[in-house]
Design a protein around this motif. Structure first.
Motif, PDB file in Angstrom:
ATOM      1  N   ILE A  13       8.636  -1.868  -3.362  1.00 32.34           N
ATOM      2  CA  ILE A  13       7.608  -1.099  -3.972  1.00 32.34           C
ATOM      3  C   ILE A  13       6.233  -2.515  -3.901  1.00 32.34           C
ATOM      4  O   ILE A  13       6.674  -3.529  -4.493  1.00 32.34           O
ATOM      5  CB  ILE A  13       7.831  -0.891  -5.278  1.00 32.34           C
ATOM      6  CG1 ILE A  13       6.620   0.081  -5.803  1.00 32.34           C
ATOM      7  CG2 ILE A  13       8.263  -1.633  -6.239  1.00 32.34           C
ATOM      8  CD1 ILE A  13       6.882   0.957  -7.144  1.00 32.34           C
ATOM      9  N   ALA A  58       5.602   2.619  -1.931  1.00 30.96           N
ATOM     10  CA  ALA A  58       6.897   2.555  -1.449  1.00 30.96           C
ATOM     11  C   ALA A  58       7.327   3.457  -0.422  1.00 30.96           C
ATOM     12  O   ALA A  58       6.739   4.235  -0.281  1.00 30.96           O
ATOM     13  CB  ALA A  58       7.594   2.604  -2.649  1.00 30.96           C
ATOM     14  N   PRO A 179       6.093   6.607  -5.981  1.00 34.03           N
ATOM     15  CA  PRO A 179       6.527   4.991  -5.478  1.00 34.03           C
ATOM     16  C   PRO A 179       7.917   4.747  -6.065  1.00 34.03           C
ATOM     17  O   PRO A 179       8.956   4.153  -5.749  1.00 34.03           O
ATOM     18  CB  PRO A 179       5.526   4.302  -5.809  1.00 34.03           C
ATOM     19  CG  PRO A 179       4.428   5.040  -5.559  1.00 34.03           C
ATOM     20  CD  PRO A 179       4.572   6.405  -6.286  1.00 34.03           C
ATOM     21  N   THR A 183      11.776   4.310  -4.762  1.00 28.43           N
ATOM     22  CA  THR A 183      12.908   2.944  -4.596  1.00 28.43           C
ATOM     23  C   THR A 183      14.202   3.638  -5.036  1.00 28.43           C
ATOM     24  O   THR A 183      15.110   2.686  -4.972  1.00 28.43           O
ATOM     25  CB  THR A 183      12.133   2.105  -5.538  1.00 28.43           C
ATOM     26  OG1 THR A 183      12.073   2.529  -6.972  1.00 28.43           O
ATOM     27  CG2 THR A 183      10.903   1.693  -5.158  1.00 28.43           C
TER      28      THR A 183
END
Length: 323
Positions: A13, A58, A179, A183
């Motif tokens: 990220i 990300a 984002p 992840t």
């Protein structure tokens, strides 16, 4: 302007923020370092004297999830930027806090909070973010979009109603793709991508406009049966099912879309049906919750519990006690 360096220490990220420079330099930093250097756009802002903005980004499989927060601004994709670009994408954007306008190919989409819109970075576009820049922007590879929308070029700058029909479902799904979620996704990235692609096709009018012919209906039955038979395979994807049937992934998604479903939805349904049968049957009490989850293709026990709660109305333990 120096090369952009992510402010985040994470490898997955990345964050860029005008908070890293003095207030008088923030708009210049945003234009030069972020918009020209990373997003390849030009920007002006009526809030130049009090400007602030942040971009968090990300990857999620082939897709990149971008979350922008910031002051009102006007964004322009220019001929110079297009000529200099080494890579091009479609962008699917959704903004929930205020109305805004997207322009491409002579069309101006006037977007209400929650609406979505698709644009193509290979052509000029404009965004007029009148009150804030707070937006989720999904960067979609052109080949990925073309697999779902063969006429994608004709669909840019068209308002996708975020309050009704498949547009509403798509908007709700897009708003979950932050984002942070990218992840640590709750499902494999491939499945989330399948879900996004199917919903995008349906929202753009590639759903069941008329009754499909017998051949397409038969193909859909084959796809669903193969998915049912293979539901216990961890990491099962639409591409894997399509290969097993000797068809293209695009054909698989299209035939499911004509039946108003997606691969991810069908797979989750089959897995939950199997889980429910085992949780209701005392003969399976010797199996742990994690083992039942593994037997239906969900190797992560906590994810299995969340899926049961979502689809069956309770945790596996609760479902056992209710029988």
């Amino acid at each position: 302007m120096n090369a952009i360096a992510p402010a985040s220490a994470s490898a997955a990220i990345h964050t860029w923020s005008t908070d890293t420079v003095p207030p008088a330099q923030r708009l210049d930093y945003w234009v030069g370092a972020v918009c020209e250097g990373f997003l390849e756009m030009d920007v002006t802002s009526p809030a130049a004297g009090d400007f602030g903005a942040t971009l968090v980004s990300a990857p999620l499989g082939p897709i990149v999830v971008n979350e922008v927060r910031g002051s009102a601004q006007d964004v322009y994709r220019t001929r110079r930027a297009i000529a200099q670009s080494r890579h091009n994408y479609f962008y699917l954007l959704c903004k929930t806090d205020s109305a805004w306008v997207a322009v491409q190919d002579g069309r101006a989409a006037r977007l209400l909070p929650g609406d979505a819109v698709l644009v193509d970075s290979r052509r000029l576009y404009e965004f007029h973010l009148l009150q804030s820049a707070d937006t989720i922007s999904l960067e979609l590879p052109t080949a990925w979009v073309d697999a779902w929308l063969p006429d994608a070029g004709d669909l840019v700058a068209r308002r996708i109603d975020g309050q009704a029909g498949w547009g509403g479902v798509l908007s709700s799904f897009v708003r979950q793709l932050t984002p942070a979620l990218a992840t640590n996704p709750p499902l494999p990235a491939e499945l989330l991508g399948d879900q996004l692609g199917g919903l995008l096709a349906l929202a753009m009018g590639h759903g069941p406009v008329q009754a499909p012919d017998a051949g397409r209906a038969a193909l859909r039955r084959r796809v669903l049966e193969a998915t049912r038979e293979r539901h216990a395979e961890p990491g099962l994807t639409a591409a894997g099912v399509a290969r097993g049937l000797g068809i293209s992934e695009r054909s698989l998604h299209r035939c499911l879309g004509e039946g108003a479903t997606t691969f991810a939805t069908a797979l989750a349904g089959f897995r939950m049906q199997a889980a429910q049968r085992m949780l209701r049957d005392v003969r399976f009490d010797r199996l742990s919750i994690a083992e039942i989850g593994f037997r239906v293709g969900l190797a992560d026990a906590s994810h299995f519990v969340r899926q049961c709660r979502r689809h069956l109305g309770g945790t596996p333990g609760e479902l056992r006690r209710r029988r």
